[in-house]
Design a protein around this motif. Structure first.
Motif, PDB file in Angstrom:
ATOM      1  N   ASN A  16       0.827  -1.207   0.000  1.00  0.00           N
ATOM      2  CA  ASN A  16       0.000   0.000   0.000  1.00  0.00           C
ATOM      3  C   ASN A  16       0.865   1.262   0.000  1.00  0.00           C
ATOM      4  O   ASN A  16       0.539   2.256  -0.650  1.00  0.00           O
TER       5      ASN A  16
ATOM      6  N   GLU B  20     -11.082   9.378   7.902  1.00  0.00           N
ATOM      7  CA  GLU B  20     -11.007   8.043   7.289  1.00  0.00           C
ATOM      8  C   GLU B  20     -10.127   7.080   8.073  1.00  0.00           C
ATOM      9  O   GLU B  20     -10.126   5.881   7.777  1.00  0.00           O
TER      10      GLU B  20
ATOM     11  N   LEU C  63     -10.153   2.604   7.846  1.00  0.00           N
ATOM     12  CA  LEU C  63      -9.211   1.970   6.919  1.00  0.00           C
ATOM     13  C   LEU C  63      -9.254   0.453   6.999  1.00  0.00           C
ATOM     14  O   LEU C  63      -8.968  -0.232   6.009  1.00  0.00           O
TER      15      LEU C  63
ATOM     16  N   LYS D 285     -14.032  -3.669   5.999  1.00  0.00           N
ATOM     17  CA  LYS D 285     -14.053  -4.480   4.781  1.00  0.00           C
ATOM     18  C   LYS D 285     -14.615  -3.671   3.612  1.00  0.00           C
ATOM     19  O   LYS D 285     -15.635  -3.001   3.729  1.00  0.00           O
TER      20      LYS D 285
ATOM     21  N   PHE E 233     -13.631  -0.963   2.380  1.00  0.00           N
ATOM     22  CA  PHE E 233     -13.491   0.496   2.427  1.00  0.00           C
ATOM     23  C   PHE E 233     -12.228   0.925   1.676  1.00  0.00           C
ATOM     24  O   PHE E 233     -11.162   0.321   1.830  1.00  0.00           O
ATOM     25  N   ARG E 234     -12.359   1.995   0.895  1.00  0.00           N
ATOM     26  CA  ARG E 234     -11.216   2.547   0.185  1.00  0.00           C
ATOM     27  C   ARG E 234     -11.213   4.054   0.408  1.00  0.00           C
ATOM     28  O   ARG E 234     -12.233   4.731   0.248  1.00  0.00           O
TER      29      ARG E 234
ATOM     30  N   SER F 201      -7.481   6.651  -3.114  1.00  0.00           N
ATOM     31  CA  SER F 201      -7.367   5.412  -3.894  1.00  0.00           C
ATOM     32  C   SER F 201      -8.096   5.500  -5.231  1.00  0.00           C
ATOM     33  O   SER F 201      -8.136   4.514  -5.967  1.00  0.00           O
TER      34      SER F 201
ATOM     35  N   GLY G 192     -10.157  -3.140  -1.306  1.00  0.00           N
ATOM     36  CA  GLY G 192     -10.456  -2.732   0.064  1.00  0.00           C
ATOM     37  C   GLY G 192     -10.476  -3.885   1.044  1.00  0.00           C
ATOM     38  O   GLY G 192     -11.215  -3.837   2.041  1.00  0.00           O
TER      39      GLY G 192
ATOM     40  N   HIS H 141      -8.213  -4.746   5.974  1.00  0.00           N
ATOM     41  CA  HIS H 141      -9.197  -5.463   6.790  1.00  0.00           C
ATOM     42  C   HIS H 141      -8.635  -6.808   7.244  1.00  0.00           C
ATOM     43  O   HIS H 141      -8.759  -7.180   8.416  1.00  0.00           O
TER      44      HIS H 141
END
Length: 398
Positions: A309, A344, A348, A351, A353-354, A358, A365, A369
């Motif tokens: 990432n 945010e 982060l 599940k 989630f972006r 991004s 995403g 998680h």
């Protein structure tokens, strides 16, 4: 309800009828006889002074002028003043039973009134108890049943009383509960089948992706490093990572994602961290000596996600450091990018989630998680903060 109204009406009508009958049957003084006696006493005066009174069916008495009438008044006798030659000479008293009988009737009516009140109270109480048993109690049960169903509890059936009118109504609600149980079971079976299908497809897709990557690497080894082959290998790695995350998340939903703890030294962890950085973006680092109980495979997956990432979203060097905090070993992985929005940070690890940074970058995403899930299963935690870039803070119990 009909019987209660009929009973109250009958009691009221009976009381009214008895009161009218008592009033109509109350004896009245014979005024004709009274006038005859007064006339006879006046004609025969002064015989009344000697106690000589005319014959009469009434119990007549003469009270001369000046004597007390108190006892006569108290006994409610009818008193008629007697005048002779225009002079008041006394009073003629006639006994009157009507006031006494009226008093007795009034006492009787009073008792009747309180009896009616008692009967009305008894009838109202019986009506309330009947309503509570046949209406309020069934509705209370249905309200509790609806609350349980709303909370997802479909195991407890709704008790039915077929003897009252709400029995069939209650049975309909319980049939609805049974249909919900069947629908839930079918939904869970369908979801399980979809997750198993996703897991199976993820596993099957990895094989051709691995073949593509292998062929590309062989072609690159024979003909040299070309931009085309480098791009193919990078995309194959990216697809492989996405499939791995999807497969792992599906296994988590199927409760097949196991974590087995073993003891490893800091030197071994350093090696795993460097292996997660094939492009050499991590600055030189050294972890303090320690031994941690972790799942090494899951630790490698965590490092792959964090360092991948940092490279994908920040594109900067990565700094790794370790320190002790009480009974925890804290491992920090930091990039030097702009970070994410403060609102945010707590999302982060959710599940699918972006973050906003991004956009335009491929991803599902799932990586963070899964990293948070692995840390939790190993007894630790994963958090993020914006400080000179985005910092991932991993806490491992010692």
């Amino acid at each position: 309800m009909r019987w209660l109204i009929a009973g109250v009406t009958a009691v009221l009508l009976g009381g009214v009828g008895l009161a009218l009958t008592t009033h109509q049957n109350a004896p009245e003084l014979d005024m004709i006889e009274v006038n005859r006696v007064i006339h006879a006493v006046t004609e025969e005066w002064p015989a009344a002074l000697a106690g000589q009174l005319p014959d009469s069916p009434l119990d007549v008495a003469f009270i001369p002028r000046g004597e007390s009438l108190h006892d006569r008044i108290r006994s409610r006798e009818t008193l008629v003043p007697l005048y002779v030659a225009g002079q008041a000479v006394g009073t003629v008293a006639f006994p009157n039973d009507a006031p006494g009988q009226i008093d007795a009737a009034q006492r009787h009516l009073t008792l009747l009134y309180f009896g009616q009140v008692a009967l009305l109270a008894l009838g109202a109480s019986a009506f309330v108890l009947h309503q509570q048993r046949t209406i309020q109690r069934p509705f209370a049960k249905m309200r509790q049943f609806a609350s349980r169903v709303a909370d997802g509890d479909l195991d407890a059936p709704l008790e039915m009383d077929r003897r009252n009118r709400f029995g069939a109504f209650s049975e309909s609600f319980d049939l609805m509960r049974e249909q919900l149980v069947i629908a839930r079971a079918n939904e869970e079976a369908a979801n399980l089948a979809k997750k198993e299908l996703v897991a199976s497809l993820s596993h099957d897709i990895k094989t051709p992706i691995t073949s593509i990557k292998t062929v590309a690497e062989l072609h690159q080894a024979k003909r040299g490093d070309t931009p085309e082959m480098t791009s193919i290998i990078a995309k194959a790695d990216q697809i492989d990572q996405l499939i791995t995350n999807l497969f792992t998340a599906t296994l988590e939903d199927l409760e097949q994602l196991s974590v087995a703890l073993e003891e490893f030294s800091a030197t071994e962890l350093e090696r795993d961290i460097r292996e997660a950085d094939p492009r050499g973006r991590i600055r030189p680092f050294r972890l303090p000596p320690c031994v941690l109980a972790i799942d090494r495979l899951r630790f490698r997956q965590i490092m792959d996600n964090l360092i991948g990432n940092a490279e994908k979203y920040a594109g900067t060097e990565v700094e790794v450091s370790g320190a002790f905090d009480g009974r925890f070993f804290v491992l920090t992985v930091r990039d030097f990018g702009p970070g994410v929005g403060e609102h945010e940070l707590t999302s982060l690890t959710a599940k699918f989630f972006r973050a906003e940074n991004s956009r335009g970058i491929q991803g599902a995403g799932l990586g963070l998680h899964l990293a948070a899930y692995f840390m939790h299963e190993m007894g630790g935690s994963l958090a993020f903060e914006n400080r000179d870039g985005l910092r991932a803070i991993l806490r491992f119990p010692l």
